[in-house]
Design an enzyme around this catalytic site. Structure first.
Site, short mmCIF file in Angstrom:
data_model
loop_
_atom_site.label_atom_id
_atom_site.label_comp_id
_atom_site.label_asym_id
_atom_site.label_seq_id
_atom_site.Cartn_x
_atom_site.Cartn_y
_atom_site.Cartn_z
CB ILE A 518 32.14 36.29 36.19
CG1 ILE A 518 32.64 34.88 35.91
CG2 ILE A 518 30.97 36.26 37.18
CD1 ILE A 518 33.19 34.17 37.13
CE1 TYR A 523 39.55 50.85 44.12
CE2 TYR A 523 37.33 50.13 44.64
CZ TYR A 523 38.37 51.00 44.84
OH TYR A 523 38.25 52.02 45.74
N GLY A 524 37.95 46.41 39.10
CA GLY A 524 38.45 45.41 38.18
C GLY A 524 37.32 44.51 37.73
CG ASP A 635 30.48 47.35 49.38
OD1 ASP A 635 29.45 48.05 49.42
OD2 ASP A 635 31.03 47.00 48.33
#
Length: 1798
Positions: A518, A523-524, A635
């Protein structure tokens, strides 16, 4: 010491039990001269009192006089002998604790203090020990108390004479106290104490001199209330406290033993402690109280005086600490120990995320309590709230976790509560407000007497109400049993144990299959996954362990998990489970399909104000929820605001969040708010630079206000399209944030004042002054939200509804693969977890997942038991009461069905409720989701079920299809439809759900239903409205006869104005997370899930009418009508039954004149041009299944012809096939496509938007006309979902956004393209709305740089933009009017964007995409698919092409193709206009191409100017081109034309422009919708004049867009021609009246009037479609060249584009514009005849005559817009070319007239 003093006291409590203060007081008293000893009378009293007993001891602590008091009073110099006596008396009483007897003189304060059970028990004892002596006080007490107190007389005996002395003493001391009072507290004016100083706390230093009469505000009351309240005898009189006034105080409490606290003797001390002093007696000058005043025991609580809150808190805390130093110190010590030993950092994180979050909160509360205690800010109210929050967290723990760790959390909470219990009791006593309590008690008493009919005496009732009769031990036992982990949590789960078993199964990576990536992050990566057993879709976030370990951020991953697991809010993404693998930490969350707001902004630029309001409000609610739980997101940015399938917002990504303290109302005082703003002092600067608050940058400490700053940035970005602060480096950006002023757009782009005000308040540099710092309430009260229903946001229709092509569609997301590469991390070495034990605790499973899983398990078990798999589980079985309408669940799909019935139920109900609220699509979504679940055929499992659905139908009236108006049920599903689809294939389901409104069109095959299977259309709106006035009659009978299946009832269903989903839709699993495949925890996402939307399709459509052909005739005439989206110029083509021959097959079948045709043979027809529909009908052989819905049931309103119809742009369904687009192109464009489509769905008209939403969510088949119908209330957009606008917006990708000016109202056009169109539609609408404040000239507003992200070359599906889908669609859908031109270059940037971009993002966005590249791409796109068609600015085309007269032929041609293939002119086929030869057109086109190429370079420089100036022209020009006849339209044109057109899309896009002035000559009176603009790639005949060429070019460009938008157009132009020719007769039969409306082309060349159609226009028209023939490409190039013209034409392109934007290749946009030139239907759904009609009369051009029931047609004014009709100006604007109008008029002949002429 006390013992010696109280020599008479038999059992003094051990001294160690006393507070230091008490002991000190005793010492002091010892040191005092003998005269200070209590008088004999007093001693006697003490003797009588007897030993204190254990209770006394306990009370000792409580009642000990505060040391401060003693210090103050103990000075011998200060105190008189009376004081001495008083002190002594107090000490002796302290020792005695007089528990056994209640002295009438006892101080109420003392009584208040003890809240312990002993106190209560003492309360129960009302016996008074008589004191031998009676004093004035006693007499006074008698008098004032009256007889209400049970044993007042007894109490009198106890009163000792010494009190009198004490009075004097008191009065003396009083004055002294005033002067010497060291008490920090302010005097309490309200002190009710009368002068009864002896016992009264009045003297307490804490209160200013009691002498001041001001203090006795209660005096009069006291005097009047001689009676203690009737409840006086009740032990329950409170917590054993007295009210300040005699009336208030209870005799009980005053006479209860409670009053005999150790310090009782010293009224002064008590007075010091109490807030209210008895007002009952006013001391006389000597300080004596008149005997009439009864000594009141005063409450120790601080007076509730007008003293400021802060000072009062400080005062009370001082008193509290002075009085109970040990209690305070002990609490602080224990709290510190508790915190250090239980900090989350000091223990392994809990495996359960929700419990871990609660653990954090408990520790935070303990920290806060310790802080406040040390700061002297604790109040009893604070303790109350702390206790409430702890209990709330405990409840959350039980509700959200089935883990054994709940015991740990419970233990933790208990420890904390025990630590604060004693101080809380003491403070409660000190602060007790007797008056307040009395009033409450009085109210309760009255209520009990009147309302409850209480038989028992009031005292007992009150005692029971206070909980004093309960047995705590017994309750504890019950609680423990209830809380035992064995108890199943789910009350509603039928098999509780069964559910709990599966819940124990821990999730693992093997349980999920990865579908696709997606998006990537720092971080990933996030992947779309499907649970293997439940088949639900989820988003799995995989975080690389190694990265976390290296960055020492393991804890942060746990925080994110905890927040996501704990959070349960419709606007916050929820997590289902988490686990760790060898290399990753995985979190499985609900999948939110619509992408993020950042991508939306990137594609469409600034959002319309209404959309901003909704998005922002929903984010505010999400933030409020988080802040209430102490979560600071840190954030916030558009990237983290996801859009659900229903168009609502969900907040995600808590990777940087911090868990602070839960919101406490007691923390709202100024000092704490300041502290709250600096809750975290970690000096960490984290977040996204553009959204970081100044205090974080300055490392001053931060708290919740940082989120409000980010919200201000987001709001600005939503409104303007770019962030307010930019910088090439973070340092530069930070410098701007700290020092720069915000630059506000001015002029047309100026923001609404309230929006600007809100933004500026949110962006206040000082966090303490920032709006929202106090609470979210501040923000919610802002005028920007005036009139907003904060409780019904989910019920509001969203303007942008993602249009998903399949369940696995992730096109709305930007994978960001170019920035992050986490896929390779799979190969990394395994992370050693030796040092990371905590990582093993990461696995957790939320109750949501457990429930879903267990539900699935149960479902599967049920399935096994049931023999008929199809009906394996019906909701009805699951719950009879589930009126959702899921009569049966498809057995096969059950496994992936939402999950347990309860879950399904919840989902449905949620969607129903929340969606009920959002009537529009949500229900659809629900249905869609459910559709997968339910087998449509199964629905009518039994007659009862059918009857149930039917019983609703009767309300509906005639058509079963119609959804019950009142009910959310979309409508009963026809039995046969169910039969046809006994089971929904996942594939089909995915498709249908994905299709959303466009879905139908897109996958006709998908939606092909068996004849009977045609989806029934139900329009809640329609139902509400006229309830099938047309449908009444036999048709009703017939339809009702059909068994109806229950359909999932969804409020949204009702909301859908016209929901014409096909059953196929129903199966679409595409559903949102809720779709059986996808799990969405929240109602919002659930509701939004598209799959749900489809569900309604199941039952919503009424059974199709099967017509058996008699000979060559079906016996009815159909007509294409233009349905405008609201007030926009974007329209979609719908088809209605114009005439039904009496006694003919159609009449016999029940077809009714005036009905709107939604499906033909199960395929949605909205958005299809007339010829395509005719072809569909002819292809069906001897029988055709036609689904219709009464026009009244739709939101389509019949209105007068539009004057500006020439500007109209047709929203086309994109016909593009997935295969064609290819995964990549689809990815790229899908987002835009979606956005455009949605945008179109957004249609300007609100109603349309709502419909669209429901449609899109419901059926959202991009091309599905049905959808448009369903949308119709909202706007045809759905039908037209068409890309015109969408395309337009797409075209610009940002173009739409970039050219708000192209406010293609009918983003509907955009809807033509499934996704892109919606985006486009959205963009135009957005621009329009955006304009609204500044939207007025949306067209002129340049898109924000972001919005402008270089628009991919118009049609070129420039890979650059994954969202480019919009652009890809642009060509097809952009109405010229939209002025796609701006989109082309995205050059239209807001004036602000026109400025050199300050932000890197802007720069990035604006980075010019080479026009040539764009063109090439666009050409390829055009060639490859209609969706991608070049939008040439018509103005440019015009410039390039010499002005040419639009040959009527051309105009007609476009239409004629529609009208019928091969039909003779007489038959209504327009003949090519003789004016131009195709060769000429081709030449023009070639020339154009060259000119365009030349202009490309220029454009890069001038693009912004051109956009602003030429945009409109170009768009118009494009329109003209678009108008070029489509092969289908001008079938009469030589077949060759058709063949050529065949090269292009089979049907030219139906943009009216693209169609050109097609004569609405309907072959058979059926006006085919304007052919798709897409024309065969091969060159098409050009109109003789260069203008024709220009038009052709533009149309080709526009046409392609249209064609794209018309993805659903099934027939290629050639095919159309053929079909038309082949079926001319049939068509004729179908539409005997020549006056069929030609759907899109309003203009037909004059020649068309003559009826002579030439092939000329065909070719150009055909080229117009996506597929651009080389010549068309050339034309497109020309169009690009003309882009400038277009820009001129298209106000949407502001001149003030940023240089970058200017540099952007506009040609691509121009092509899109060309498509836009295809006029978007205005939102008002009015049918306009094709160009032919336009020929009829100029004014007619404005609106094609809409075939009213009366049968007259409105001429389509668009003819002018038709490139063909317009002379040199390709632009649709009539005004631009004087001749154009005339020509248009000529072309605008009513189809009938045209036909006649022809």
């Amino acid at each position: 010491m006390k013992r010696s003093r109280c020599r008479d006291r038999p059992q003094p409590p051990p001294p160690d039990r006393r507070e230091d203060g008490v002991q000190r007081a005793a010492e002091l008293s010892q040191s005092l001269p003998p005269r200070r000893r209590a008088p004999p009378g007093r001693q006697r009293l003490e003797e009588r009192t007897g030993p204190a007993g254990p209770e006394g001891k306990e009370q000792d602590v409580v009642t000990g006089v505060s040391p401060l008091l003693f210090r103050k009073l103990s000075n011998p110099d200060i105190f008189s002998s009376t004081g001495k006596v008083k002190l002594q008396r107090q000490l002796s009483q302290d020792d005695c604790k007089l528990w056994r007897g209640n002295l009438a003189s006892s101080l109420s304060g003392k009584q208040l203090l003890p809240l312990s059970s002993s106190v209560h028990s003492s309360v129960g004892q009302v016996t008074w020990q008589s004191s031998g002596e009676a004093s004035n006080l006693v007499r006074m007490r008698n008098q004032s108390l009256g007889q209400s107190a049970p044993s007042l007389t007894a109490g009198l005996k106890e009163l000792s004479l010494p009190r009198r002395g004490s009075f004097c003493r008191t009065s003396n001391r009083k004055s002294l106290i005033v002067t010497s009072s060291t008490s920090p507290t302010l005097p309490r004016p309200h002190s009710p104490l009368h002068g009864h100083t002896g016992n009264s706390p009045l003297d307490s230093p804490r209160n200013f001199s009691p002498n001041a009469p001001a203090h006795f505000s209660f005096v009069p009351a006291r005097r009047t209330d001689g009676r203690r309240w009737s409840l006086a005898s009740l032990p329950s009189s409170g917590y054993g406290t007295n009210t300040p006034s005699s009336t208030v105080s209870s005799s009980c409490s005053s006479q209860e033993k409670l009053h005999q606290l150790p310090f009782q003797p010293t009224a002064d001390e008590l007075h010091f402690l109490t807030k209210h002093f008895s007002t009952e007696s006013v001391p006389d000058e000597e300080g004596r109280q008149s005997p009439a005043m009864r000594p009141r025991s005063r409450s120790l609580s601080p007076g509730r005086s007008p003293v400021s809150f802060d000072s009062e808190i400080i005062m009370m805390n001082h008193v509290y600490k002075e009085r109970f130093p040990k209690a305070t110190a002990q609490m602080e010590e224990r709290l510190a120990e508790f915190i250090s030993s239980n900090t989350p950092d000091s223990v392994l994180p809990l495996a359960d995320g929700a419990l871990s979050f609660i653990h954090h909160q408990v520790i935070e509360m303990a920290r806060d309590c310790l802080d406040k205690s040390r700061s002297g800010l604790i109040t009893s109210q604070y303790f109350y709230e702390l206790q409430d929050n702890l209990e709330k967290l405990l409840q959350d723990a039980h509700e959200r976790s089935e883990s054994s760790e709940v015991a740990f959390v419970m233990q933790l909470v208990k420890k904390l509560m025990i630590i604060i219990a004693r101080p809380a009791r003491l403070l409660e006593c000190l602060e007790f407000d007797p008056e307040e309590f009395y009033h409450l008690l009085e109210a309760a008493e009255g209520h009990a007497k009147e309302g409850q009919g209480i038989k028992c005496d009031i005292p007992r009732y009150i005692v029971s109400q206070l909980g004093l009769t309960r047995d705590p031990l017994e309750e504890m036992a019950q609680l423990s049993s209830c809380d035992s982990p064995d108890t199943p949590e789910t009350d509603d789960s039928i098999e509780g144990h069964g559910a709990s078993l599966p819940s124990k199964k821990t999730p693992s990576e093997e349980d999920f299959e990865t579908i696709k990536l997606i998006s990537n992050g720092a971080y990933g990566a996030v992947f779309l996954v499907r649970h293997k057993s439940t088949r639900q879709r989820f988003a799995m976030k995989k975080i690389n362990k190694q990265n976390l370990i290296l960055r020492n951020q393991i804890q942060q991953a746990f925080v994110e998990r905890d927040i996501l697991t704990f959070a349960e809010n419709p606007f916050v993404v929820s997590m289902f489970c988490s686990f760790d693998t060898k290399r990753h930490l995985c979190m499985v969350m609900e999948y939110v399909e619509g992408g993020d707001c950042a991508t939306l902004l990137k594609n469409i630029g600034a959002l319309p104000v209404d959309m901003v309001r909704l998005y922002f409000a929903e984010t505010v609610l999400a933030l409020e929820y988080l802040h209430n739980y102490g979560i600071v997101h840190r954030d916030l940015k558009p990237d983290n605001l996801l859009i659900t399938s229903m168009g609502h917002i969900k907040l995600t990504d808590f990777g940087l969040s911090k868990i602070g303290l839960m919101s406490l109302t007691t923390n709202l005082y100024e000092g704490h708010i300041e502290k709250d703003a600096r809750e975290f002092l970690d000096k960490q600067v984290c977040g996204t630079p553009e959204y970081i608050a100044p205090e974080v940058i300055l490392r001053q400490g931060y708290g919740k206000p940082v989120d409000w700053w980010a919200m201000g940035i987001i709001l600005y970005e939503f409104l303007v399209g770019c962030v307010p602060f930019f910088g090439d480096t973070p340092e530069e950006l930070f410098g701007q944030v700290i020092s720069d002023e915000i630059v506000w757009p001015e002029g047309d782009e100026a923001l609404p004042p309230d929006a600007q005000d809100l933004t500026s308040k949110l962006l206040h540099q000082n966090p303490l002054e920032r709006l929202g710092t106090g609470s979210a309430y501040e923000v919610k009260q802002h005028p920007f939200f005036t009139g907003l229903d904060w409780t019904g946001l989910l019920r509001q229709k969203a303007e942008f509804i993602p249009q998903l092509e399949s369940e696995d569609d992730t096109s709305y997301f930007d994978t960001r693969s170019e920035r992050y590469h986490h896929m390779d991390s799979e190969d990394e070495e395994e992370v050693s977890e030796d040092g990371c034990l905590e990582i093993r605790q990461f696995s957790s499973c939320s109750p949501r997942f457990n429930k879903v899983y267990s539900s699935m398990e149960r479902l599967s078990l049920l399935e096994e038991r049931r023999t008929p798999p199809p009906t394996k589980r019906s909701l009805s079985e699951e719950k009879e009461d589930h009126s959702d309408g899921l009569a049966g669940l498809k057995g096969r799909d059950r496994s992936w069905v939402i999950g347990s019935p309860e879950i399904l139920r919840k989902r449905l109900s949620v969607s129903e409720s929340s969606h009920t609220e959002s009537d529009s699509s949500p229900p659809m979504t629900v249905r869609r989701r459910c559709s997968g679940l339910l087998d449509a055929p199964r629905f009518p499992e039994g007659p009862e079920e059918a009857s149930s659905t039917l019983r609703r139908q009767p309300q509906e009236g005639i058509w079963v299809l119609t959804p019950p108006s009142g009910e959310g049920v979309s409508g009963p599903v026809t039995e046969h439809s169910g039969e046809q689809r006994p089971k929904l294939d996942e594939e089909a389901v995915g498709r249908s759900s994905g299709s959303s409104p466009a879905m139908e069109t897109r996958g006709r095959g998908t939606s092909q239903l068996a004849e009977g299977a045609t989806a029934k259309a139900i329009s809640d709106l329609a139902v509400r409205r006229a309830r099938h006035r047309l449908l009444s009659g036999d048709s009703t009978e017939k339809r009702t006869a059909r068994p109806v299946n229950k359909v999932i009832k969804s409020a949204s269903a009702t909301a859908l104005s016209l929901l014409i989903p096909s059953e196929h839709h129903t199966c679409s699993p595409l559903a949102s997370p809720m779709s059986p495949h996808s799990q969405s925890s929240n109602p919002s996402s659930r509701d939004s899930s598209p799959s749900r939307d489809f569900l309604p399709a199941l039952g919503s459509m009424r059974p199709p009418i099967i017509i058996h052909r008699a000979g060559k005739k079906y016996g009815f005439t159909l007509r294409a009508i233009r349905v405008y989206m609201g007030d926009s110029d974007v329209y979609t083509v719908h088809h209605m039954v114009w005439h039904v021959e009496d006694g003919g097959p159609a009449s016999e079948a029940g077809l009714r004149q005036g009905d709107l045709i939604t499906h033909v043979n199960g395929e949605p027809v909205h958005g299809l041009v007339h010829t395509e529909v005719v072809e569909l009908i002819l292809k069906s052989g001897n029988k055709v299944a036609i689904s219709t819905t009464p026009l009244e049931n739709t939101s389509i309103k019949v209105g007068p012809a539009r004057k500006g119809s020439y500007k109209a742009k047709m929203a086309r369904r994109s016909k593009r096939s997935r295969g064609k687009d290819g995964q990549e192109s689809r990815k790229r464009s899908s987002l835009f496509r979606k956005i455009t489509k949605q945008a179109s769905l957004l249609h300007t008209s609100r109603s349309l938007s709502s419909l669209n939403r429901s449609l899109s969510s419901g059926e959202s088949g991009p091309g599905s006309p049905t959808h448009s119908h369903s949308l119709s209330p909202r706007s045809p957009t759905q039908g037209y979902r068409v890309t015109p606008d969408a395309v337009h917006s797409v075209g610009g990708n940002s173009s739409q956004s970039s050219s708000p000016s192209s406010s293609v109202p009918s983003s509907p056009a955009g809807s033509g393209h499934t996704r892109p169109s919606s985006l486009h539609g959205l963009a135009p609408k957005l621009q329009r709305q955006y304009r609204s404040p500044r939207r007025k000239s949306a067209g002129s507003i340049p898109l924000s740089p972001l919005a402008h992200t270089p628009s991919p070359p118009p049609p070129t599906a420039s890979p650059q933009r994954s969202p480019s889908p919009l652009s890809g669609h642009v060509a097809q859908a952009f109405p010229t009017k939209l002025h796609l031109s701006p989109p082309l270059g995205r050059q239209l940037s807001r004036p602000k964007s026109a400025e050199p971009p300050r932000s890197p993002l802007l720069k990035r966005v604006q980075s010019a995409e080479k026009l040539a590249a764009a063109l090439a791409a666009s050409e390829k796109k055009l060639a490859t698919s209609r969706k991608h068609s070049l939008d040439l600015p018509h103005s440019e085309l015009k410039k390039e092409l010499p002005p040419r007269e639009v040959s009527p032929l051309e105009v007609v041609g476009a239409r004629s193709v529609l009208s019928g293939k091969g039909a003779l002119p007489g038959k209504g086929v327009l003949q090519p206009a003789p004016s131009r030869a195709l060769g000429t057109l081709r030449q023009d086109r070639a020339e154009r191409r060259e000119s365009l190429q030349k202009q490309e370079a220029i454009r890069e420089v001038d693009s912004s100017e051109d956009d602003t100036e030429e945009g409109p022209e170009n768009s118009q020009g494009a329109q003209e081109l678009s108008l070029a006849p489509h092969p289908e339209v001008s079938q009469s044109v030589a077949p060759k034309g058709a063949g050529e057109s065949g090269e292009e899309d089979p049907f030219p896009s139906r943009d009216p422009r693209s169609l050109g002035p097609m004569v609405p000559s309907l072959l058979t009176g059926i006006t085919l919708g304007p052919p798709r603009m897409e024309s065969p790639s091969g060159p098409h005949r050009r109109l003789g004049s260069p203008q024709a060429i220009e038009e052709a070019a533009s149309s080709s460009s526009a046409g392609p867009n249209l064609g794209q938008s018309g993805a659903t157009d099934p027939i290629p132009p050639e095919g159309c021609w053929k079909a038309q020719h082949l079926h001319t007769q049939a068509l004729t039969a179908l539409s005997p009246s020549t006056s069929g409306l030609t759907p899109t082309s309003s203009c037909s060349p004059p020649s068309s009037t003559s009826g002579k159609l030439s092939m000329w226009s065909w070719k150009s028209l055909i080229e117009g479609p996506d597929r651009a023939s080389p010549s068309r490409k050339a034309t497109m190039a020309g169009g690009l060249a003309n882009l400038q013209d277009l820009e001129n034409t298209t106000p949407a392109q502001p001149k003030n584009l940023s240089p970058r934007e200017q540099g952007k290749t506009q040609p691509p946009s121009a092509p899109r514009l060309a498509h836009p030139s295809y006029e978007d239907p205005s939102q008002g759904w009015l049918w306009e005849s094709e160009c032919a009609q336009a020929v009829k009369e100029d004014p007619a051009l404005s609106i094609t005559q809409v075939p009213d029931a009366s049968g007259d047609r409105r001429q389509d004014v668009p003819c002018r817009g038709c490139p063909l009709t317009q002379k040199s100006e390709p632009s649709l604007r009539r005004g631009q070319e004087p001749g154009g109008h005339q020509k248009h008029r000529d072309l605008a002949l009513v189809p009938d007239e045209l036909l006649k002429q022809t």
